[in-house]
Design an enzyme around this catalytic site. Structure first.
Site, PDB file in Angstrom:
ATOM      1  N   GLU A 247     -15.411  31.888  15.399  1.00 10.46           N
ATOM      2  CA  GLU A 247     -14.547  32.810  16.120  1.00 10.46           C
ATOM      3  C   GLU A 247     -13.208  33.066  15.456  1.00 10.46           C
ATOM      4  O   GLU A 247     -12.184  33.224  16.133  1.00 10.46           O
ATOM      5  CB  GLU A 247     -14.329  32.271  17.527  1.00 10.46           C
ATOM      6  CG  GLU A 247     -13.583  30.936  17.604  1.00 10.46           C
ATOM      7  CD  GLU A 247     -14.477  29.714  17.522  1.00 10.46           C
ATOM      8  OE1 GLU A 247     -14.004  28.609  17.861  1.00 10.46           O
ATOM      9  OE2 GLU A 247     -15.654  29.845  17.135  1.00 10.46           O
TER      10      GLU A 247
ATOM     11  N   HIS B 108     -20.391  35.454  22.613  1.00 14.78           N
ATOM     12  CA  HIS B 108     -19.792  34.115  22.582  1.00 14.78           C
ATOM     13  C   HIS B 108     -18.556  34.093  21.685  1.00 14.78           C
ATOM     14  O   HIS B 108     -17.484  33.613  22.098  1.00 14.78           O
ATOM     15  CB  HIS B 108     -20.824  33.106  22.074  1.00 14.78           C
ATOM     16  CG  HIS B 108     -20.346  31.687  22.084  1.00 14.78           C
ATOM     17  ND1 HIS B 108     -20.548  30.847  23.152  1.00 14.78           N
ATOM     18  CD2 HIS B 108     -19.665  30.965  21.159  1.00 14.78           C
ATOM     19  CE1 HIS B 108     -20.012  29.661  22.888  1.00 14.78           C
ATOM     20  NE2 HIS B 108     -19.483  29.709  21.678  1.00 14.78           N
ATOM     21  N   GLU B 109     -18.698  34.601  20.464  1.00 18.34           N
ATOM     22  CA  GLU B 109     -17.557  34.561  19.544  1.00 18.34           C
ATOM     23  C   GLU B 109     -16.416  35.440  20.043  1.00 18.34           C
ATOM     24  O   GLU B 109     -15.236  35.110  19.874  1.00 18.34           O
ATOM     25  CB  GLU B 109     -17.992  34.976  18.139  1.00 18.34           C
ATOM     26  CG  GLU B 109     -19.158  34.183  17.557  1.00 18.34           C
ATOM     27  CD  GLU B 109     -19.007  32.676  17.672  1.00 18.34           C
ATOM     28  OE1 GLU B 109     -17.869  32.179  17.689  1.00 18.34           O
ATOM     29  OE2 GLU B 109     -20.039  31.981  17.761  1.00 18.34           O
TER      30      GLU B 109
ATOM     31  N   HIS C 278     -14.380  33.668  22.685  1.00 16.22           N
ATOM     32  CA  HIS C 278     -13.441  32.695  22.109  1.00 16.22           C
ATOM     33  C   HIS C 278     -12.044  33.291  21.906  1.00 16.22           C
ATOM     34  O   HIS C 278     -11.075  32.535  21.769  1.00 16.22           O
ATOM     35  CB  HIS C 278     -13.963  32.193  20.770  1.00 16.22           C
ATOM     36  CG  HIS C 278     -14.800  30.963  20.857  1.00 16.22           C
ATOM     37  ND1 HIS C 278     -14.369  29.791  21.447  1.00 16.22           N
ATOM     38  CD2 HIS C 278     -16.065  30.700  20.405  1.00 16.22           C
ATOM     39  CE1 HIS C 278     -15.308  28.872  21.349  1.00 16.22           C
ATOM     40  NE2 HIS C 278     -16.355  29.401  20.738  1.00 16.22           N
TER      41      HIS C 278
ATOM     42  N   GLU D  14     -15.713  25.412  23.964  1.00 12.49           N
ATOM     43  CA  GLU D  14     -17.106  25.853  23.908  1.00 12.49           C
ATOM     44  C   GLU D  14     -17.757  26.017  25.282  1.00 12.49           C
ATOM     45  O   GLU D  14     -18.543  26.942  25.498  1.00 12.49           O
ATOM     46  CB  GLU D  14     -17.922  24.885  23.048  1.00 12.49           C
ATOM     47  CG  GLU D  14     -17.451  24.782  21.606  1.00 12.49           C
ATOM     48  CD  GLU D  14     -17.558  26.088  20.831  1.00 12.49           C
ATOM     49  OE1 GLU D  14     -18.116  27.068  21.367  1.00 12.49           O
ATOM     50  OE2 GLU D  14     -17.071  26.133  19.694  1.00 12.49           O
TER      51      GLU D  14
ATOM     52  N   ASP E 184     -19.932   8.394  20.951  1.00  7.74           N
ATOM     53  CA  ASP E 184     -21.042   9.226  20.493  1.00  7.74           C
ATOM     54  C   ASP E 184     -21.066  10.537  21.284  1.00  7.74           C
ATOM     55  O   ASP E 184     -20.936  10.550  22.504  1.00  7.74           O
ATOM     56  CB  ASP E 184     -22.373   8.498  20.690  1.00  7.74           C
ATOM     57  CG  ASP E 184     -22.528   7.340  19.731  1.00  7.74           C
ATOM     58  OD1 ASP E 184     -21.867   7.349  18.684  1.00  7.74           O
ATOM     59  OD2 ASP E 184     -23.289   6.410  20.051  1.00  7.74           O
TER      60      ASP E 184
ATOM     61  N   TYR F  22     -21.321  22.667  25.155  1.00  4.80           N
ATOM     62  CA  TYR F  22     -21.529  24.073  25.478  1.00  4.80           C
ATOM     63  C   TYR F  22     -22.146  24.242  26.874  1.00  4.80           C
ATOM     64  O   TYR F  22     -21.593  24.923  27.739  1.00  4.80           O
ATOM     65  CB  TYR F  22     -22.452  24.740  24.459  1.00  4.80           C
ATOM     66  CG  TYR F  22     -21.884  24.930  23.079  1.00  4.80           C
ATOM     67  CD1 TYR F  22     -21.638  26.205  22.574  1.00  4.80           C
ATOM     68  CD2 TYR F  22     -21.623  23.848  22.243  1.00  4.80           C
ATOM     69  CE1 TYR F  22     -21.149  26.397  21.284  1.00  4.80           C
ATOM     70  CE2 TYR F  22     -21.125  24.025  20.957  1.00  4.80           C
ATOM     71  CZ  TYR F  22     -20.895  25.295  20.484  1.00  4.80           C
ATOM     72  OH  TYR F  22     -20.408  25.471  19.216  1.00  4.80           O
TER      73      TYR F  22
END
Length: 634
Positions: free
Chosen positions: A306, A330-331, A334, A353, A407, A415
């Site tokens: 993005e 999506h981008e 952002h 995200e 982790d 997302y």
């Protein structure tokens, strides 16, 4: 008009406090440039940087760099504007493999510097400590390593055109310190400008606004100038250079690509102007001026990145029917969630995200309709369920916020769980009220960093009406605890009713749906992802023959087919896998296919080694690192 300067204590303080100073970006006392305040709270301490922004911070970066495609080097100067506490003796920058030749102040006076011990693990690199001696501007002469992880240099043979070389960068999360000496932390927002020289006939684009036409230097090179006058996290400084052309879509949108790719790319992203309008109607003005894209060669490691005013896209999303344009949505989203309001630390990356994935789905609904949006949301939810079924509902990495070093469980949490947190809030309290809250979140925190605690506090102050409602919505459980809260609003089961019936029929008697060719891409993916995973060679051959899976024009569908084939040691799939992995560098596809091969032991591991020996040099460092964790794991 000139803004009033913010007090240094506000811009630099790092002592713990319970709330964030919500002042908007203000003017640097030493210049007219905007300076974004840093968060003064313990949850905003970035463990991935050496910088000490509470003492001295970078507010502006001016690059003057030359691209050397033969040596695969970037070299030149970086001038940094510094905002420091009175009496600050030094500033600490991030560096990873940079070769520093000289550091001076604004008057040309030599400054002492030291590069500390390198921490290779995690790509943190080494601290670059510079004695300030009262300096407010630094000039660093340097060059980046030939194997700088942020940069991928492609030979002509690795491009579509096959004549000219290509370069692109990928800075997220902490890779830009391999080619830019600055404080490489998402919470230390900086304005920037650049002058880049490159050999003719290559064009250069960056994630800033191009200033005029390129200057012919008369030595076979041209100079390109760019400006980003809004403070951004430094991972969003990006560059691409190659044989590329531009084609406009709308008054403020367009796409760059190699000439051989441009027409297909332009047709695929033809709805972009409509998406920008839809996004603005949802959550306020687009604040970056233009929204352009560049479709890169297939070695680009992500679906998209993005970068402001110049989204980077993989060509693997091009399907010919705009079925993968959720990626573009999506981008674009952002530009609000991520670029406008940014996670201060990478442990809170769901703020980028997850919120963006929700926003993406709303754009898809506005442009392509509710059915498609519901189907894509259902695919997203299936990823959450699959991951939690594998790791367990109490896995620490399944919390949206995770502690440093914990982790992570990848996109299904960052997302998809983030998406369904936002979706659950919207569906529970009502879209009108939710949208008003999210819009004010973007407005009140524009050009600033944020944390999970901060958005939680904002929800308490501006979204919920009572402590009882906050508890009923399970706000803290969603953000800070593992698993999936019981109040999750699940996707509409009717979204895939026909497909799920076809899956049941195929599972029962092997009947292949005749309606498959008329299904949407999401429906085809749902079918392939839900049929039984253990198949005989005869069953796989029948699927391929009936559905044309090996010739699928949508790479998302082709990937699912190849993965299924490898799981079953289906020999006819291997040549297609070799071809696919040689042409595509997108980590989302590459890593799982190598993982499946590796998991197949003595059958798959020799194939994995053989393919990787041929493809390794074509992959970006991001993809390469992921594959090497697999093929070197035993």
């Amino acid at each position: 008009m000139r803004r009033l300067a913010a007090p240094l204590a506000l811009l630099l303080a790092s002592t713990a406090c319970t709330t964030m100073e919500t002042a908007p970006p203000m003017a640097n006392p030493a210049s007219d440039r905007m300076v974004s305040p840093i968060l003064t709270r313990p949850d905003a301490v970035d463990s991935a940087t050496y910088a000490k922004p509470q003492i001295a911070r970078v507010t502006h970066v001016a690059l003057d760099l030359a691209l050397d495609f033969d040596a695969k080097r970037v070299s030149g100067t970086a001038e940094l504007d510094v905002l420091a506490q009175p009496g600050a003796k030094e500033i600490v920058l991030d560096s990873n493999g940079l070769e520093i030749a000289r550091v001076t102040d604004g008057a040309g006076r030599e400054l002492q510097y030291q590069i500390g011990e390198t921490i290779a693990e995690g790509g943190k690199g080494a601290p670059l400590t510079i004695a300030l001696d009262g300096a407010q501007k630094l000039r660093i002469e340097y060059r980046a390593s030939a194997d700088a992880d942020a940069l991928q240099w492609l030979s002509p043979e690795q491009t579509k055109g096959g004549v000219h070389p290509f370069l692109f960068s990928q800075g997220q999360a902490i890779l830009n310190r391999t080619w830019i000496p600055t404080q490489d932390s998402p919470g230390i927002r900086q304005t920037w400008e650049a002058r880049i020289t490159a050999p003719k006939p290559l064009d250069v684009v960056m994630s800033g606004v191009r200033q005029g036409e390129p200057e012919d230097l008369g030595d076979g090179r041209r100079a390109f100038k760019f400006v980003m006058d809004k403070p951004v996290p430094p991972y969003l400084i990006a560059i691409a250079a190659g044989d590329i052309d531009f084609k406009a879509i709308g008054p403020r949108t367009g796409v760059w690509a190699e000439p051989a790719t441009l027409d297909r790319a332009w047709k695929e992203v033809g709805d972009t102007e409509d998406m920008v309008v839809a996004a603005e109607q949802l959550y306020g003005d687009y604040r970056w001026g233009r929204y352009d894209m560049i479709v890169l060669p297939p070695s680009f490691p992500y679906g998209g990145m993005e970068n402001p005013v110049m989204t980077f896209l993989t060509p693997t999303f091009i399907a010919g029917d705009r079925s993968n344009n959720g990626l573009v949505a999506h981008e674009l989203a952002h530009s609000w969630s991520g670029n406008l309001v940014t996670n201060a630390v990478w442990e809170d990356s769901w703020l980028n995200e997850g919120v963006t994935s929700y926003f993406e789905n709303r754009i898809v609904e506005a442009v392509y309709g509710k059915k498609r949006a519901e189907q894509e949301a259902a695919l997203s939810f299936a990823a959450i369920e699959e991951t939690l079924a594998e790791v367990g509902m109490d896995a620490p990495g399944s919390a949206l916020h995770h502690e440093p070093g914990a982790d992570e469980l990848g996109s299904a949490i960052t997302y998809d769980k983030g998406h369904f947190f936002m979706r659950t809030l919207e569906r529970t309290i009502g879209r009108e009220r939710f949208d008003a809250w999210l819009r004010q979140w973007f407005d009140n925190h524009a050009f600033q960093p944020a944390t999970s605690e901060l958005i939680y506090e904002d929800m308490l102050a501006n979204l919920v009406t009572s402590p009882a409602e906050a508890q009923a919505l399970k706000l803290r459980e969603w953000i800070f605890e593992p698993g999936l809260p019981s109040n999750v609003v699940r996707p509409d089961p009717a979204a895939f009713a026909e497909v799920d019936a076809a899956v049941s029929a195929y599972t029962a008697d092997g009947s292949i749906p005749a309606a498959y060719s008329g299904w949407s891409a999401a429906e085809q993916m749902r079918f392939l992802d839900n049929i039984p995973k253990i198949r005989s060679a005869e069953q796989l051959a029948a699927l391929d023959s009936a559905l044309g899976l090996s010739d699928a024009g949508n790479n998302e569908i082709l990937f699912l087919w190849l993965e299924l084939g490898l799981m079953n040691r289906y020999e006819p799939a291997v040549p297609k896998v070799e071809e696919f992995l040689a042409e595509v560098g997108r980590a989302k596809f590459v890593r799982p296919l190598f993982q499946v091969l590796w998991d197949e032991g003595e059958w798959g591991q020799p194939i994995a080694r053989r393919i990787y020996a041929k493809t390794r040099d074509s992959y970006h460092a991001v993809t390469r690192a992921g594959v090497e964790r697999i093929v070197r794991s035993r």
